[in-house]
Scaffold this active site. Structure first.
Site, PDB file in Angstrom:
ATOM      1  N   HIS A 199      22.232 -35.428  -1.724  1.00  0.00           N
ATOM      2  CA  HIS A 199      21.274 -35.839  -0.528  1.00  0.00           C
ATOM      3  C   HIS A 199      19.970 -35.828  -0.689  1.00  0.00           C
ATOM      4  O   HIS A 199      19.148 -35.482   0.263  1.00  0.00           O
ATOM      5  CB  HIS A 199      21.856 -35.063   0.689  1.00  0.00           C
ATOM      6  CG  HIS A 199      23.338 -35.381   1.188  1.00  0.00           C
ATOM      7  ND1 HIS A 199      23.944 -36.702   1.242  1.00  0.00           N
ATOM      8  CD2 HIS A 199      24.333 -34.420   0.705  1.00  0.00           C
ATOM      9  CE1 HIS A 199      25.128 -36.446   1.255  1.00  0.00           C
ATOM     10  NE2 HIS A 199      25.428 -35.340   1.116  1.00  0.00           N
TER      11      HIS A 199
ATOM     12  N   LYS B 193      15.826 -13.940  -8.674  1.00  0.00           N
ATOM     13  CA  LYS B 193      15.456 -13.096  -9.899  1.00  0.00           C
ATOM     14  C   LYS B 193      14.510 -13.609 -11.015  1.00  0.00           C
ATOM     15  O   LYS B 193      13.629 -13.258 -11.305  1.00  0.00           O
ATOM     16  CB  LYS B 193      16.576 -12.699 -10.493  1.00  0.00           C
ATOM     17  CG  LYS B 193      17.622 -11.653  -9.907  1.00  0.00           C
ATOM     18  CD  LYS B 193      17.334 -10.246  -9.872  1.00  0.00           C
ATOM     19  CE  LYS B 193      16.182  -9.834  -8.757  1.00  0.00           C
ATOM     20  NZ  LYS B 193      16.554  -9.771  -7.420  1.00  0.00           N
TER      21      LYS B 193
ATOM     22  N   GLU C 158      10.957 -14.435  -9.525  1.00  0.00           N
ATOM     23  CA  GLU C 158      10.207 -12.850  -9.238  1.00  0.00           C
ATOM     24  C   GLU C 158       9.611 -12.621 -10.537  1.00  0.00           C
ATOM     25  O   GLU C 158       8.601 -11.943 -10.767  1.00  0.00           O
ATOM     26  CB  GLU C 158      11.155 -11.945  -8.869  1.00  0.00           C
ATOM     27  CG  GLU C 158      11.444 -12.014  -7.253  1.00  0.00           C
ATOM     28  CD  GLU C 158      12.598 -11.075  -6.950  1.00  0.00           C
ATOM     29  OE1 GLU C 158      13.607 -10.772  -7.513  1.00  0.00           O
ATOM     30  OE2 GLU C 158      12.178 -10.232  -5.980  1.00  0.00           O
TER      31      GLU C 158
ATOM     32  N   CYS D  54       0.796  -1.301  -0.220  1.00  0.00           N
ATOM     33  CA  CYS D  54       0.069  -0.062  -0.029  1.00  0.00           C
ATOM     34  C   CYS D  54       1.031   1.271   0.070  1.00  0.00           C
ATOM     35  O   CYS D  54       1.865   1.248   0.573  1.00  0.00           O
ATOM     36  CB  CYS D  54      -0.729   0.112   1.178  1.00  0.00           C
ATOM     37  SG  CYS D  54      -1.805  -1.246   1.591  1.00  0.00           S
TER      38      CYS D  54
ATOM     39  N   GLU E 271      20.401 -15.760  -5.316  1.00  0.00           N
ATOM     40  CA  GLU E 271      19.901 -14.683  -5.882  1.00  0.00           C
ATOM     41  C   GLU E 271      19.617 -14.728  -7.062  1.00  0.00           C
ATOM     42  O   GLU E 271      18.521 -14.286  -7.629  1.00  0.00           O
ATOM     43  CB  GLU E 271      20.808 -13.452  -5.600  1.00  0.00           C
ATOM     44  CG  GLU E 271      20.400 -12.364  -6.399  1.00  0.00           C
ATOM     45  CD  GLU E 271      19.290 -11.595  -5.671  1.00  0.00           C
ATOM     46  OE1 GLU E 271      18.758 -12.021  -4.735  1.00  0.00           O
ATOM     47  OE2 GLU E 271      18.960 -10.481  -6.409  1.00  0.00           O
TER      48      GLU E 271
ATOM     49  N   TRP F 267      -2.725  -2.740  -1.679  1.00  0.00           N
ATOM     50  CA  TRP F 267      -2.340  -4.167  -1.911  1.00  0.00           C
ATOM     51  C   TRP F 267      -3.106  -5.077  -0.897  1.00  0.00           C
ATOM     52  O   TRP F 267      -2.521  -4.750   0.326  1.00  0.00           O
ATOM     53  CB  TRP F 267      -0.725  -4.013  -1.706  1.00  0.00           C
ATOM     54  CG  TRP F 267      -0.204  -5.253  -2.296  1.00  0.00           C
ATOM     55  CD1 TRP F 267       0.258  -5.546  -3.456  1.00  0.00           C
ATOM     56  CD2 TRP F 267       0.428  -6.426  -1.323  1.00  0.00           C
ATOM     57  NE1 TRP F 267       0.982  -7.054  -3.413  1.00  0.00           N
ATOM     58  CE2 TRP F 267       0.943  -7.736  -2.101  1.00  0.00           C
ATOM     59  CE3 TRP F 267       0.432  -6.816  -0.059  1.00  0.00           C
ATOM     60  CZ2 TRP F 267       1.596  -8.575  -1.983  1.00  0.00           C
ATOM     61  CZ3 TRP F 267       0.812  -7.859   0.529  1.00  0.00           C
ATOM     62  CH2 TRP F 267       1.267  -8.964  -0.516  1.00  0.00           C
TER      63      TRP F 267
ATOM     64  N   ARG G 263       5.626   0.125  -6.177  1.00  0.00           N
ATOM     65  CA  ARG G 263       5.359  -0.629  -4.986  1.00  0.00           C
ATOM     66  C   ARG G 263       4.555  -1.974  -5.217  1.00  0.00           C
ATOM     67  O   ARG G 263       4.434  -2.691  -4.138  1.00  0.00           O
ATOM     68  CB  ARG G 263       4.927   0.100  -3.763  1.00  0.00           C
ATOM     69  CG  ARG G 263       5.958   1.336  -3.623  1.00  0.00           C
ATOM     70  CD  ARG G 263       5.213   2.177  -2.591  1.00  0.00           C
ATOM     71  NE  ARG G 263       4.820   1.773  -1.180  1.00  0.00           N
ATOM     72  CZ  ARG G 263       5.542   1.780  -0.144  1.00  0.00           C
ATOM     73  NH1 ARG G 263       6.554   2.710  -0.156  1.00  0.00           N
ATOM     74  NH2 ARG G 263       5.017   1.428   0.923  1.00  0.00           N
TER      75      ARG G 263
ATOM     76  N   ASN H  50      -1.919   2.670   5.874  1.00  0.00           N
ATOM     77  CA  ASN H  50      -1.089   1.469   5.369  1.00  0.00           C
ATOM     78  C   ASN H  50      -0.903   0.901   6.880  1.00  0.00           C
ATOM     79  O   ASN H  50      -0.518   1.205   7.800  1.00  0.00           O
ATOM     80  CB  ASN H  50       0.146   1.887   4.946  1.00  0.00           C
ATOM     81  CG  ASN H  50       0.317   2.531   3.711  1.00  0.00           C
ATOM     82  OD1 ASN H  50      -0.765   2.434   3.026  1.00  0.00           O
ATOM     83  ND2 ASN H  50       1.583   2.789   3.203  1.00  0.00           N
ATOM     84  N   GLY H  51      -0.572  -0.584   6.702  1.00  0.00           N
ATOM     85  CA  GLY H  51      -0.265  -1.269   7.888  1.00  0.00           C
ATOM     86  C   GLY H  51      -1.466  -2.250   8.279  1.00  0.00           C
ATOM     87  O   GLY H  51      -2.306  -2.558   7.602  1.00  0.00           O
TER      88      GLY H  51
ATOM     89  N   LYS I 120       7.638  -3.531  -3.688  1.00  0.00           N
ATOM     90  CA  LYS I 120       9.044  -3.232  -3.621  1.00  0.00           C
ATOM     91  C   LYS I 120       9.375  -3.165  -2.222  1.00  0.00           C
ATOM     92  O   LYS I 120      10.431  -3.558  -1.649  1.00  0.00           O
ATOM     93  CB  LYS I 120       9.241  -1.819  -4.488  1.00  0.00           C
ATOM     94  CG  LYS I 120      10.692  -1.267  -4.287  1.00  0.00           C
ATOM     95  CD  LYS I 120      11.474  -1.980  -5.166  1.00  0.00           C
ATOM     96  CE  LYS I 120      12.888  -1.535  -5.195  1.00  0.00           C
ATOM     97  NZ  LYS I 120      13.667  -2.521  -5.623  1.00  0.00           N
TER      98      LYS I 120
END
Ligand code: G6P
Length: 605
Positions: free
Chosen positions: A503, A484, A487, A2, A480, A74, A27, A100-101, A600
């Site tokens: 294993h 990537k 995502e 948000c 990483e 969001w 975001r 927000n929150g 983000k």
């Protein structure tokens, strides 16, 4: 996640709010809305989906206003539809709120208010805020705010309009970021200082437990006991170039190409007498001498930067390092104390779990070093010492330059600590420093010709499951690289330590399974090569990522990177992997800068 924006000035509020919301788009969001104050009333316009829909609706209404608040949502509580989009209002339409929150005790509050006859129109936790404000309101807005916000559990950054005060935006903050920006007879609020950077000259972040009153010509701050406070504004360090794509198709590509310059600037700013010296932590020598163990705590790619940092710090400084995921660390009662410094890594400086980890470490007596890009930000403000990564504003949700500068900052920190603890000779420190200084040119060399990576991306775009394997520094990069790809191209992939594959996980390797084998680490090259053979013999389609001349290209498919000392390899090896993920996502027509479901800056836990 948000986003909040607010404007109170002399210009058309609608235009400024829309521009601000566009700046917050990166975001991630699924609906949006604004509330505009004018002489008659508070006008609320909301829309599901893209901001363009909200913009269209607003145009048709032609509302004249010079003060308002806006929000990109969001979804957390309640579906992403118009009813759940912010702003929300009280039943009597007196109070309008964007938030927000997460209000954790909202079910109890809602039930109590419903018993008193309040009707709710959404499924959100946010709606309890305007309703509670209205319940506590008897002519004094600040009094109602105090009674409301002290009773809320969880996190909030909230902006409030009240019908009875047509000149003021009220804000409240706890555990979710909120910046107040100051201009010339116009003031702003935002959950992300970058969203108001082109308008406001300076800004300040609210601390937890603070209110502010935003008028056109005056901003006042209060604590939750309504005691007035002074706060210091800082110049906003974001340039207009940071906010545009320039010649690039996507922000992600632009940010990939900015990496050599960002690393160069970061290094240059800290070199004294051929050594790295971090003046930000100059006074920490005694604590660093006493350190028995270091914790690195972060989320997402910042956690992967930590994996690379651990290898360097353990190797160069001979201190054990534990790398922890913030959402795990915060609930594990970790044995940290004044002898275990905690490094919190965060691009945004606002990741909720990392903030909680920081506070936990502080409460246990550790000193906290924040490796942070966005300043000011909560993590930067609350860390005992801050090493800025100076990557500039990063817009693409999938981090590239943010991650790379974090890795570089960790190497610089390792060299600084090694110098203080004398675990490396001056000669070795000089060697490593010189090696680091050559990295930007080597990154540029990789970026100068991307044709081979592009071709490979065409071959692999149709595949569904990838493995990224490697040992030591190569494994840090594999983690990483795998993230990537996931995502931005939505292809399933896992990163595995090459030696661990046998294993269990090797059972998944079959004919043509794509395996990207990161084997640039010179010391462990032969070991990784054995693991490569293991998967080849089970039919895997292997691509090796190796240093120039290291591997027999007749025998193995390989993508080569310039030569580099093992420890700093992550700074180079990740570049072709970022480009690979980018090109695959482009081939698949994905929304590269704003991948679905992602945000983000993750300001909820
Ligand atoms: C989100 C982003 C990731 C990022 C992580 C940590 O999940 O999508 O790209 O690595 O948060 O963010 P931070 O701002 O704390 O580095």
């Amino acid at each position: 996640m948000c986003g909040i924006i607010g404007y109170n000035g002399m210009s058309n509020a609608e235009n400024i709010l829309i521009k601000g919301l566009k700046n917050l788009e990166y975001r991630g969001y699924d609906s949006s809305g604004v509330a505009l104050m004018n002489e008659d009333k508070i006008h609320i316009v909301k829309s599901e989906g893209r901001l363009a829909f909200l913009e269209q609706k607003l145009k048709s209404k032609n509302i004249l206003s010079d003060m308002g608040i806006g929000h990109t949502r969001w979804a957390t509580h309640g579906k992403p539809n118009e009813a759940n989009a912010h702003p929300h209002t009280s039943q009597d339409r007196k109070f309008t709120v964007v938030h927000n929150g997460i209000i954790e005790n909202f079910p109890i509050i809602r039930k109590e208010l419903e018993k008193k006859g309040y009707k709710f129109c959404s499924e959100t936790d946010t709606e309890v805020i305007p309703q509670l404000l209205s319940y506590h309101y008897h002519g004094d807005i600040k009094d109602a705010m105090q009674k409301t916000f002290v009773s809320l559990e969880g996190s909030f950054a909230a902006a409030i309009l009240c019908k009875d005060d047509k000149d003021t935006i009220y804000v409240a903050k706890k555990a979710s970021p909120l910046a107040v920006g100051r201009g010339n007879r116009e003031n702003f609020i935002s959950s992300d200082v970058g969203a108001i950077a082109e308008y406001a000259e300076e800004a300040v972040f609210l601390d937890d437990g603070e209110f502010a009153e935003i008028r056109k010509d005056r901003i006042s701050f209060f604590d939750f006991n309504l005691k007035e406070k002074e706060k210091e504004f800082l110049k906003i360090a974001i340039t207009p170039e940071d906010l545009t794509k320039g010649k690039y198709e996507h922000f992600m590509l632009k940010e990939i190409y900015e990496q050599p310059e960002k690393i160069k600037n970061l290094l240059k700013s800290k070199i004294k007498n051929n050594k790295i010296f971090l003046d930000e932590i100059a006074e920490l020598s005694l604590e660093i001498m006493k350190a028995e163990k270091i914790y690195i705590v972060a989320c997402g790619s910042a956690y992967h930067a930590g994996l690379a940092g651990k290898i360097a710090i353990e190797e160069m400084c001979r201190i054990p390092v534990e790398v922890d995921i913030a959402s795990e660390f915060r609930y594990r009662n970790p044995p940290v104390n004044e002898k275990t410094p905690v490094i919190i890594i965060s691009q945004s400086g606002e990741t909720a779990d990392s903030i909680a980890a920081l506070r936990l470490a502080n409460s246990k007596g550790s000193f906290v070093i924040g490796i942070v890009n966005v300043l000011p930000s909560t993590i930067a403000n609350e860390s005992d010492y801050v090493i800025p990564t100076k990557a500039g504003r990063e817009i693409a949700v999938a981090t590239t330059k943010g991650y790379l500068t974090q890795v570089c900052a960790l190497y610089m920190l390792a060299l600084h600590i090694a110098d203080i603890r004398k675990t490396l000779t001056d000669e070795s420190i000089r060697f490593y420093t010189e090696e680091l200084l050559q990295i930007p040119d080597k990154i540029s060399e990789i970026l100068s010709d991307t044709s081979e990576i592009k071709t490979l991306s065409q071959k692999y775009s149709c595949k569904n499951d990838f493995f990224f394997i490697g040992r030591n520094t190569d494994f840090a990069v594999a983690s990483e690289a795998s993230l990537k790809l996931k995502e931005i191209s939505y292809i399933n992939s896992s990163a595995y330590p090459a030696g661990e594959l046998k294993h269990g996980t090797i059972a998944l390797i079959e004919k043509d399974t794509p395996v990207f084998a990161l084997c640039a680490n010179e010391r462990l090259f032969k070991k990784t090569l054995s693991n490569i053979e293991e998967v080849i013999s089970r039919g895997a389609d292997v691509l090796c990522i190796s240093q120039k001349g290291q591997i027999d290209k007749e025998k193995y498919n390989a993508l080569e990177i310039p030569h580099c000392t093992d420890i700093f390899l992550p700074l180079l090896e990740i570049i072709p992997m970022q480009l690979f993920a980018y090109f695959v996502a482009e081939n698949k027509g994905c929304n590269i800068d704003m991948p679905k479901n992602l945000a983000k800056s993750v300001t909820v836990e």
